[in-house]
Enzyme design. Structure first.
Site, PDB file in Angstrom:
ATOM      1  N   HIS A  96       0.796  -1.302   0.225  1.00  0.00           N
ATOM      2  CA  HIS A  96       0.148   0.370  -0.128  1.00  0.00           C
ATOM      3  C   HIS A  96       1.043   1.099  -0.513  1.00  0.00           C
ATOM      4  CE1 HIS A  96      -4.283  -1.908   0.896  1.00  0.00           C
ATOM      5  NE2 HIS A  96      -3.385  -2.609   0.214  1.00  0.00           N
ATOM      6  N   HIS A 262      -1.637 -12.190  -2.527  1.00  0.00           N
ATOM      7  CA  HIS A 262      -2.912 -12.939  -1.576  1.00  0.00           C
ATOM      8  C   HIS A 262      -2.334 -14.657  -1.298  1.00  0.00           C
ATOM      9  CE1 HIS A 262      -6.407  -9.886  -3.157  1.00  0.00           C
ATOM     10  NE2 HIS A 262      -5.506 -10.212  -2.441  1.00  0.00           N
TER      11      HIS A 262
END
Length: 724
Positions: A96, A262
């Site tokens: 992020h 993920h």
């Protein structure tokens, strides 16, 4: 009980915290120059007496890497690690940090450590990353000046992956921290988090407002629950394709990053998101920078609420594995609700051994989950092909992911010449805009000899100056792309850009190639372009009665077409240039606001902007040879006439159209000159006028020339990291 009176506030209420007390709030339509005042040295605790690149060279990188790997498994009671590892949390923090990058203006990204400040530190998509940064504090404290927060975020993400069994492609340092929020970055016009009003056409993902990349305010990429929070993987795939493209990723890289990101860690939504405490920027002082405090249960561990989704994506989320595509492609999935009420996909009739172990409760297995973006990799035809290829060739997937992760985390760091550290990959990657190195050396006498050739080659000083400017003006401080080095103005797509006036450019380049061929000592075309501009400016200054040398440092290389990603380079195309008084077309944004944006990207200050515009006007460098703003009767001479005549009250200013004005003699009403908004804002804005008045003074003619040369040289050398 004694009645205690509270005294009156001894200072003006809100003086230090309320933004509506700004001078600009009184006149909201005035030109706001704040974009050029970012990161003032007054905010820097090192006050300019600090060289981060030199400090980094003292760093024991291997010791730092080992400390980071050890940190991953040292679970803290105040924020317990999932499965005993912080790997997933730290990777999300690094992702992020880098993931805000967008290609259109090069802003965002990991370069400055801006995740520490608003608005990013309080974005909905960054819930609980405040804890990740605080976990890193003991390491930052230990290594101090030798590692910036910005570099530490990315290195920690790499070490998180390596601690979980994945070999990364490499790491390069060189990111320098900022010390207050980046107000110059436009994150969107929405006033509410997760509002969706940045599309000009409903349902058309490609109509996303420029330069934005994320689909909603407060998100890094796309909404994990689906477009507008409604599950529909095929619609989400369209959003993904747009947003990842604007972050410099193709379809294969998009699939790799989604799957690789993920493969480890989990989403957190085991609770009621509506009861979370304020975000860090809105929390009380006793929270000490923490936000989103959960009053339920432990408030962490199994009671953690972040995205609102709950669960892991793979069977062994505490280590690198290849179960992501196995689960995604071999099971059928259906929409269910997390404990927090978020929509998530869960498998139908999954085998017990394929379920991940609960992150905090031993012996309990839970369903894996998928977001709408994960399901897009299964349902979108093109993403599906790539997913199946990765599933059938895990080694290929690992290589693509390693490279995509490196690109994600280093895209805005600039060319390899800025990379620091022994772990920087040696391979040249086309997205780094590689440039061949040169090692020739020229004496001062040889440089002077070449300047004479340039001035006597048949090209006008104007042609030499505009070519040098057009070559250098592509530089962006936001991601260190563009600039004169490489002379990519010779190559596609730059040679055909409208703003580069292709016919004039071709004439100049052909002549420079001819000159290069006749030189006894080698000089690159990139250096010749810059030197030609310098020689022409010296001549223009001499004609104004000022003798000055424009600093010149040889050493630029010439890129070739094979080193140039045409599609990636396209985002550097100028569509306006206030310095050459040019707009490609009429825009909703005022020309002077476009000028400020370009000025900030080039790393210039407002005084530098003013002196450059004044000089460029009298030199006659306007696009297409227009005379707007050329406030002089001796065009081509580097005089201060622009400022003298702009501030002369014997003239008045009459609007003719939205961006055209006549400068009229007050006595006889005759039009002396024409001008644009960019010209006149120099005299109308109080701050800019104060600079203009300095250069209009009778005793500052020489100062004007010297300041112009300094600003010009700064632009020419902006991408010379060997000098900077």
């Amino acid at each position: 009980m004694e009645n205690i009176k509270k005294g009156k506030c001894p200072v003006m209420h809100g003086a230090n915290t309320e933004t509506n007390n700004s001078v600009m709030s009184w006149w909201p339509n005035a030109l706001n120059l704040d974009i050029l005042h970012q990161h003032d040295t007054k905010t820097d605790p090192y006050a300019g007496n600090f060289n981060y690149r030199e400090e980094f060279k003292k760093l024991d990188l291997e010791a730092l890497k080992n400390d980071l790997k050890q940190l991953m498994t040292e679970s803290q009671d105040w924020w317990p690690a999932d499965w005993g590892t912080y790997g997933g949390l730290i990777i999300r923090m690094a992702w992020h940090s880098a993931g805000t990058y967008r290609t259109a203006d090069g802003r965002g990204g990991s370069n400055t450590g801006n995740q520490r400040f608003a608005p990013l530190n309080s974005w909905p998509d960054n819930v609980n990353l405040d804890k990740a940064r605080r976990l890193l504090w003991p390491i930052k404290k230990k290594y101090g000046n030798k590692i910036s927060w910005a570099d530490l975020f990315i290195l920690a993400g790499n070490m998180a992956y390596e601690s979980m069994g994945f070999k990364t492609f490499g790491f390069a340092g060189g990111r320098e921290d900022i010390w207050h929020p980046e107000k110059d970055i436009y994150w969107g016009a929405e006033k509410d988090w997760l509002a969706k009003s940045r599309y000009s056409e409903n349902g058309n993902s490609e109509s996303l407002e420029n330069p934005l990349a994320a689909v909603q305010m407060g998100l890094i990429y796309v909404n994990p629950e689906g477009v507008d929070g409604k599950p529909d993987p095929l619609k989400t795939a369209k959003d993904m394709r747009t947003t990842f493209k604007r972050m410099a990723m193709n379809d294969e890289e998009t699939v790799a990053l989604t799957a690789g990101g993920h493969t480890v860690g989990k989403a957190h939504g085991n609770g009621d998101a509506s009861i979370l405490g304020p975000k860090p920027e809105g929390a009380e002082v006793e929270t000490q920078g923490f936000g989103w405090m959960n009053p339920k249960g432990k408030g962490n561990a199994e009671d953690t609420v972040s995205s609102g989704l709950e669960g892991a994506w793979t069977t062994t989320p505490n280590k690198w594995n290849h179960t992501y595509f196995h689960l995604l492609l071999n099971y059928e999935w259906e929409i269910r609700k997390s404990p927090a009420g978020a929509s998530q996909w869960e498998p139908i009739n999954i085998k017990e051994e394929d379920k991940p172990i609960d992150a905090h409760t031993k012996g309990v297995r839970r369903n894996p989950i998928m977001t709408d973006a994960d399901m897009a990799l299964k349902m979108d035809p093109e993403y599906r092909k790539i997913s199946e290829k990765f599933y059938n060739d895990p080694k290929y997937f690992e290589d693509v992911f390693a490279r995509a992760w490196f690109k994600l985390t280093h895209r805005d760091l600039g060319p390899k010449s800025r990379y620091l550290g022994a772990d920087a990959p040696k391979e040249d990657l086309i997205w780094q805009d590689p440039i061949p190195t040169v090692n020739y050396k020229l004496t001062a006498a040889e440089v002077e000899e070449i300047k004479i050739k340039l001035l006597n080659c048949g090209l006008s000083p104007l042609e030499l100056i505009t070519t040098a400017w057009d070559s250098a003006r592509t530089f962006r401080r936001s991601d260190y792309r563009g600039g004169a080095n490489g002379a990519r103005i010779r190559l596609s797509p730059q040679k055909d850009w409208e703003g580069n006036e292709a016919k004039r450019l071709e004439k100049v380049l052909n002549k420079l190639v001819e000159i290069q061929a006749g030189l006894n000592n080698k000089m690159s075309i990139a250096d010749l372009i810059v030197l030609g501009g310098s020689a022409a400016i010296e001549k223009a200054a001499h004609n104004a009665g000022v003798t000055i040398k424009v600093p010149f440092h040889a050493g630029r290389g010439d890129a070739i077409q094979e080193m140039t990603d045409v599609e990636s380079m396209a985002v550097l195309e100028p569509i306006h240039d206030g310095y050459r008084n040019w707009l490609k077309e009429d825009y909703a944004v005022k020309p002077e606001e476009l000028l400020l944006d370009r000025t900030q990207l080039m790393g210039l200050t407002d005084p530098e902007m003013v002196v450059l515009i004044g000089g460029m006007r009298v030199l006659g460098t306007n696009y297409g040879g227009t005379k707007h703003g050329v406030l002089t009767d001796r065009e081509g001479v580097l005089s201060n006439d622009f400022f003298v005549n702009l501030t002369d009250m014997k003239y008045k200013w009459k609007p003719v159209s939205d961006n055209l004005y006549h400068i009229v003699d007050r006595k006889n009403e005759s039009t002396k000159w024409t001008a644009t908004r960019v010209d006149l804002v120099i005299g109308s804005n109080a701050i800019l006028r104060s600079y203009a008045e300095v250069y209009a003074q009778d005793d500052n003619k020489e100062k004007f020339v010297k300041d112009f040369v300094l600003a010009w040289t700064k632009v020419m050398n902006a991408d010379r990291y060997d000098l900077n």
